[in-house]
Scaffold this motif. Sequence first.
Motif: not given
Length: 78
Positions: A10-17, A65-72
């Motif tokens: 996303c534009a704010d640097g967060t991720f959406y799965t 599974e992916i949603k459980q991952l950290s941002h990095d």
Amino acid sequence: MSHWVYVLECADGTFYTGYTTDPERRVAEHNAGEGAKYTRGRRPVELRYTEECASRSAALSREYEIKQLSHDEKAALG
């Protein structure tokens, strides 16, 4: 029919799965404000990762599974 898990940045640097059967269409929907509520205020979004799965249930399991991952860890996918 193909089943896909995708990760958007996303534009704010967060991720959406999410899960979809058509990643290109789904990204367009997110960018048009027709996607998930989470992405509506964080546009534009950019497709960062896709993974094709054998079935809908496999894709939904992988999405979890992916949603459980950290941002990095999400940033390192692909």
